[in-house]
Design an enzyme around this catalytic site. Structure first.
Site, mmCIF file in Angstrom:
data_model
loop_
_atom_site.group_PDB
_atom_site.id
_atom_site.type_symbol
_atom_site.label_atom_id
_atom_site.label_comp_id
_atom_site.label_asym_id
_atom_site.label_seq_id
_atom_site.Cartn_x
_atom_site.Cartn_y
_atom_site.Cartn_z
ATOM 1 C CB CYS A 5 -0.831 -0.114 1.234
ATOM 2 S SG CYS A 5 -1.908 1.387 1.431
ATOM 3 C CB CYS B 137 -2.645 3.885 -5.417
ATOM 4 S SG CYS B 137 -3.972 3.073 -4.498
#
Length: 271
Positions: free
Chosen positions: A72, A183
């Site tokens: 992440c 992302c």
């Protein structure tokens, strides 16, 4: 060493990294944790992101993993340095690998970065890119609508095309040849992003480079799995497991069963 690799993310995005790990390291077993209940992390305060990420890290450490991938970008920006200092096992983020991958392919040294609000505001990619290539020119854009689209299984169709086009509009006038999908959710929108951004821009996901780094660390530490091992991957989601299973099965191309994980209690547990 036949202990598992831990992979964590704010939701389903880290599956893009997990898939590459499975492809490059087919004998390694993965324990995946997706905090789908509290996703997205990008708009949250830094302390909240830190708390949630450490809850996942603590759970994975309790499972006896031999290495952790913070799959992440937002959590990497906030927690990676601290986790490396505190843990006795290797910890890898996804920002440095993504930056290295972009520098490898850019010719103009003009690179775009899209990500969550926290990732973009942290300037983590800009710092990582300039560490690898000091002459790079970086243009960054926060894309808040993208993670909710992916988490709700909306990755194609007219509505998604419209949202992606409107969100990326500020980048369309930037003369770049490389765009980092900053992302891990964004590769699930790569086809739409590619159509909007145009064929002359190379899209970069950190999954491939991250898997290479994991492989190197496993070798260096002498903790690779036996070559005859048949892994049984384990998936945990803090939110709706059925939605997670549907997205994961589509993306990984095999049936996925997920366990519901309760975090934020004195003792994390599966239910």
């Amino acid at each position: 060493m036949n202990r598992s690799i831990g992979v964590l993310d704010s939701g389903v995005g880290g599956l893009t990294v997990a898939r590459e790990l499975m492809r490059q390291l087919p004998h390694e077993q993965i324990i995946y944790v997706g905090d789908t209940l509290r996703c997205p992390y990008g708009p949250r305060p830094e302390e909240e992101i830190r708390q949630f990420t450490w809850e996942m890290i603590d759970f994975l450490v309790a499972q006896g993993v031999k290495l952790i991938v913070i799959a992440c970008n937002t959590a990497t920006a906030v927690v990676l340095k601290e986790a490396r200092q505190k843990l006795s096992i290797p910890v890898i983020g996804v920002i440095d690998p993504g930056a290295r991958a972009a520098v490898k392919v850019t010719r103009s040294k003009r690179i775009g970065v899209i990500g969550t609000k926290m990732t973009i505001e942290s300037n983590s990619y800009e710092k990582a890119l300039r560490h690898v290539e000091g002459q790079v020119v970086v243009e960054s854009l926060s894309c808040p609508p993208f993670v909710p689209l992916v988490e709700s299984s909306q990755t194609s169709g007219p509505y998604v095309e419209r949202v992606v086009a409107n969100t990326l509009k500020p980048l369309l006038s930037y003369d770049m040849d490389t765009l980092i999908l900053g992302c891990t959710h964004y590769p699930l929108l790569a086809e739409v992003i590619g159509r909007v951004i145009g064929p002359n821009v190379q899209l970069i996901s950190s999954g491939d480079e991250t898997a290479l780094e994991v492989s190197a660390l496993l070798d260096y530490n002498g903790i690779t799995a036996d070559l005859d091992r048949i892994p049984e991957h384990v998936y945990h989601a803090t939110g709706d497991t059925r939605s997670f299973e549907r997205i994961a099965s589509d993306w990984l191309h095999h049936p996925v069963q997920a366990k519901r994980l309760v975090l934020g209690t004195e003792e994390e547990k599966c239910v």
